[in-house]
Design a protein around this motif. Structure first.
Motif, short mmCIF file in Angstrom:
data_model
loop_
_atom_site.label_atom_id
_atom_site.label_comp_id
_atom_site.label_asym_id
_atom_site.label_seq_id
_atom_site.Cartn_x
_atom_site.Cartn_y
_atom_site.Cartn_z
N ARG A 141 18.09 -32.46 -44.93
CA ARG A 141 16.90 -32.93 -45.64
C ARG A 141 15.98 -31.75 -46.00
O ARG A 141 15.43 -31.70 -47.10
N LYS A 144 17.65 -29.89 -48.91
CA LYS A 144 17.59 -30.72 -50.12
C LYS A 144 16.17 -30.78 -50.67
O LYS A 144 15.96 -30.67 -51.89
N THR A 145 15.18 -30.94 -49.81
CA THR A 145 13.79 -30.98 -50.24
C THR A 145 13.42 -29.70 -50.98
O THR A 145 12.82 -29.74 -52.07
N MET A 147 15.39 -27.49 -52.45
CA MET A 147 16.15 -27.32 -53.69
C MET A 147 15.61 -28.24 -54.78
O MET A 147 15.53 -27.84 -55.96
N VAL A 148 15.20 -29.45 -54.43
CA VAL A 148 14.63 -30.37 -55.42
C VAL A 148 13.31 -29.83 -55.93
O VAL A 148 13.04 -29.85 -57.14
N LYS A 149 12.46 -29.33 -55.04
CA LYS A 149 11.16 -28.79 -55.46
C LYS A 149 11.34 -27.57 -56.36
O LYS A 149 10.63 -27.41 -57.35
N ALA A 151 14.00 -26.95 -58.27
CA ALA A 151 14.54 -27.44 -59.54
C ALA A 151 13.44 -28.06 -60.40
O ALA A 151 13.39 -27.86 -61.62
N MET A 152 12.53 -28.83 -59.78
CA MET A 152 11.45 -29.45 -60.53
C MET A 152 10.52 -28.38 -61.10
O MET A 152 10.07 -28.49 -62.25
N ASP A 155 12.22 -26.82 -64.03
CA ASP A 155 12.21 -27.75 -65.19
C ASP A 155 10.86 -27.73 -65.88
O ASP A 155 10.77 -27.75 -67.11
#
Length: 159
Positions: A141, A144-145, A147-149, A151-152, A155
Protein backbone atom coordinates in the motif's frame (compact mmCIF):
# COMPACT_ATOMS: atom_id res chain seq x y z
CA UNK A 1 21.61 -52.90 -43.40
CA UNK A 2 19.82 -55.38 -41.15
CA UNK A 3 20.37 -53.20 -38.10
CA UNK A 4 19.22 -49.98 -39.72
CA UNK A 5 15.93 -49.77 -37.79
CA UNK A 6 17.65 -50.36 -34.45
CA UNK A 7 20.28 -47.73 -35.25
CA UNK A 8 17.58 -45.22 -36.23
CA UNK A 9 15.73 -45.87 -32.98
CA UNK A 10 18.97 -45.45 -31.03
CA UNK A 11 19.73 -42.14 -32.71
CA UNK A 12 16.11 -40.95 -32.45
CA UNK A 13 16.23 -41.38 -28.65
CA UNK A 14 19.23 -39.05 -28.53
CA UNK A 15 17.97 -36.52 -31.08
CA UNK A 16 14.23 -36.61 -30.44
CA UNK A 17 13.57 -36.77 -34.18
CA UNK A 18 13.20 -39.85 -36.33
CA UNK A 19 13.84 -37.88 -39.54
CA UNK A 20 17.12 -36.51 -38.25
CA UNK A 21 18.03 -39.98 -36.97
CA UNK A 22 17.61 -41.44 -40.46
CA UNK A 23 20.04 -38.88 -41.83
CA UNK A 24 22.52 -39.69 -39.06
CA UNK A 25 22.34 -43.43 -39.73
CA UNK A 26 22.89 -42.86 -43.43
CA UNK A 27 25.93 -40.70 -42.64
CA UNK A 28 27.19 -43.38 -40.24
CA UNK A 29 26.99 -46.08 -42.92
CA UNK A 30 28.92 -43.83 -45.31
CA UNK A 31 31.62 -43.18 -42.73
CA UNK A 32 31.76 -46.84 -41.77
CA UNK A 33 32.10 -47.84 -45.40
CA UNK A 34 34.83 -45.28 -46.05
CA UNK A 35 36.72 -46.06 -42.87
CA UNK A 36 39.90 -48.06 -42.90
CA UNK A 37 38.77 -50.64 -40.42
CA UNK A 38 40.86 -53.78 -40.31
CA UNK A 39 39.14 -57.10 -40.56
CA UNK A 40 36.41 -56.99 -37.96
CA UNK A 41 33.86 -59.43 -36.79
CA UNK A 42 30.23 -58.61 -37.39
CA UNK A 43 29.84 -57.81 -33.71
CA UNK A 44 32.77 -55.37 -33.76
CA UNK A 45 31.44 -53.73 -36.92
CA UNK A 46 28.01 -53.24 -35.33
CA UNK A 47 29.59 -51.77 -32.20
CA UNK A 48 31.56 -49.39 -34.40
CA UNK A 49 28.38 -48.35 -36.23
CA UNK A 50 26.63 -47.67 -32.92
CA UNK A 51 29.60 -45.58 -31.78
CA UNK A 52 29.56 -43.56 -35.03
CA UNK A 53 25.78 -43.02 -34.75
CA UNK A 54 26.13 -41.97 -31.11
CA UNK A 55 28.94 -39.50 -31.85
CA UNK A 56 27.15 -37.98 -34.83
CA UNK A 57 23.91 -37.66 -32.83
CA UNK A 58 25.68 -36.02 -29.90
CA UNK A 59 27.38 -33.60 -32.30
CA UNK A 60 23.93 -32.55 -33.57
CA UNK A 61 22.66 -32.10 -30.00
CA UNK A 62 25.68 -29.93 -29.12
CA UNK A 63 25.24 -27.84 -32.26
CA UNK A 64 21.55 -27.29 -31.42
CA UNK A 65 22.41 -26.13 -27.90
CA UNK A 66 25.01 -23.69 -29.20
CA UNK A 67 22.56 -22.33 -31.77
CA UNK A 68 19.84 -21.90 -29.13
CA UNK A 69 22.26 -20.09 -26.83
CA UNK A 70 23.24 -17.63 -29.52
CA UNK A 71 19.65 -17.09 -30.65
CA UNK A 72 18.23 -16.54 -27.15
CA UNK A 73 20.82 -14.04 -25.98
CA UNK A 74 20.32 -10.38 -26.55
CA UNK A 75 23.35 -8.63 -27.94
CA UNK A 76 25.63 -6.97 -25.40
CA UNK A 77 24.52 -3.46 -24.47
CA UNK A 78 27.64 -1.94 -25.97
CA UNK A 79 26.78 -3.23 -29.46
CA UNK A 80 23.28 -1.78 -29.57
CA UNK A 81 23.31 1.77 -30.91
CA UNK A 82 22.14 4.30 -28.37
CA UNK A 83 19.55 6.81 -29.36
CA UNK A 84 20.61 10.37 -28.80
CA UNK A 85 18.15 12.50 -26.94
CA UNK A 86 17.38 16.02 -27.91
CA UNK A 87 17.98 18.78 -25.38
CA UNK A 88 14.20 19.15 -25.05
CA UNK A 89 13.80 15.46 -24.15
CA UNK A 90 16.57 15.72 -21.59
CA UNK A 91 14.97 18.80 -20.03
CA UNK A 92 11.55 17.13 -19.91
CA UNK A 93 13.03 14.05 -18.28
CA UNK A 94 14.83 16.18 -15.68
CA UNK A 95 11.57 18.03 -14.94
CA UNK A 96 9.75 14.72 -14.45
CA UNK A 97 12.48 13.45 -12.11
CA UNK A 98 12.30 16.70 -10.13
CA UNK A 99 8.50 16.37 -9.78
CA UNK A 100 8.81 12.74 -8.68
CA UNK A 101 11.44 13.74 -6.09
CA UNK A 102 9.22 16.53 -4.76
CA UNK A 103 6.21 14.25 -4.41
CA UNK A 104 8.29 11.58 -2.73
CA UNK A 105 9.80 14.14 -0.33
CA UNK A 106 6.30 15.28 0.67
CA UNK A 107 5.29 11.76 1.79
CA UNK A 108 5.85 10.25 5.25
CA UNK A 109 9.30 8.75 5.86
CA UNK A 110 8.03 5.11 5.94
CA UNK A 111 6.51 5.51 2.48
CA UNK A 112 9.71 7.09 1.17
CA UNK A 113 11.80 4.20 2.52
CA UNK A 114 9.36 1.63 1.10
CA UNK A 115 9.51 3.18 -2.38
CA UNK A 116 13.27 3.57 -2.36
CA UNK A 117 13.86 0.01 -1.19
CA UNK A 118 11.34 -1.54 -3.57
CA UNK A 119 11.67 0.55 -6.73
CA UNK A 120 15.31 1.63 -6.54
CA UNK A 121 16.89 -1.05 -4.37
CA UNK A 122 15.11 -3.99 -5.99
CA UNK A 123 13.96 -5.37 -2.63
CA UNK A 124 10.87 -7.53 -2.44
CA UNK A 125 7.85 -6.31 -0.54
CA UNK A 126 8.57 -8.96 2.08
CA UNK A 127 12.02 -7.48 2.72
CA UNK A 128 10.57 -3.95 2.84
CA UNK A 129 7.89 -5.04 5.29
CA UNK A 130 10.41 -6.77 7.53
CA UNK A 131 12.73 -3.75 7.50
CA UNK A 132 9.94 -1.33 8.39
CA UNK A 133 8.20 -3.69 10.82
CA UNK A 134 4.92 -3.62 8.91
CA UNK A 135 2.82 -6.17 7.05
CA UNK A 136 3.47 -7.01 3.40
CA UNK A 137 0.06 -5.58 2.52
CA UNK A 138 0.96 -2.29 4.19
CA UNK A 139 4.31 -2.21 2.37
CA UNK A 140 2.46 -2.75 -0.90
CA UNK A 141 0.00 0.00 0.00
CA UNK A 142 2.88 2.40 0.77
CA UNK A 143 4.54 1.77 -2.60
CA UNK A 144 1.24 1.96 -4.48
CA UNK A 145 0.26 5.20 -2.73
CA UNK A 146 3.54 6.85 -3.66
CA UNK A 147 3.43 5.67 -7.27
CA UNK A 148 -0.16 6.90 -7.72
CA UNK A 149 0.69 10.33 -6.27
CA UNK A 150 3.75 10.61 -8.54
CA UNK A 151 1.71 9.56 -11.59
CA UNK A 152 -1.01 12.11 -10.76
CA UNK A 153 1.57 14.89 -10.34
CA UNK A 154 3.16 14.00 -13.70
CA UNK A 155 -0.28 13.95 -15.36
CA UNK A 156 -1.02 17.44 -14.00
CA UNK A 157 2.30 18.66 -15.39
CA UNK A 158 1.61 17.19 -18.84
CA UNK A 159 -2.00 18.39 -18.97
Amino acid sequence: MGNRTALISYSARILGSRDAAEDIVQEAYIRFGLGNFPQQTARQGLACLYRIVRNLSLDIVKRRKIEQRTQNNDPPFWIVPRSTETPEQTTMFCDEVRIAQQVLASLPRDIQIAVEMHRHGGCTLEVVAEHLGISVATAHRHVKTAMVKIAMALDRKNA
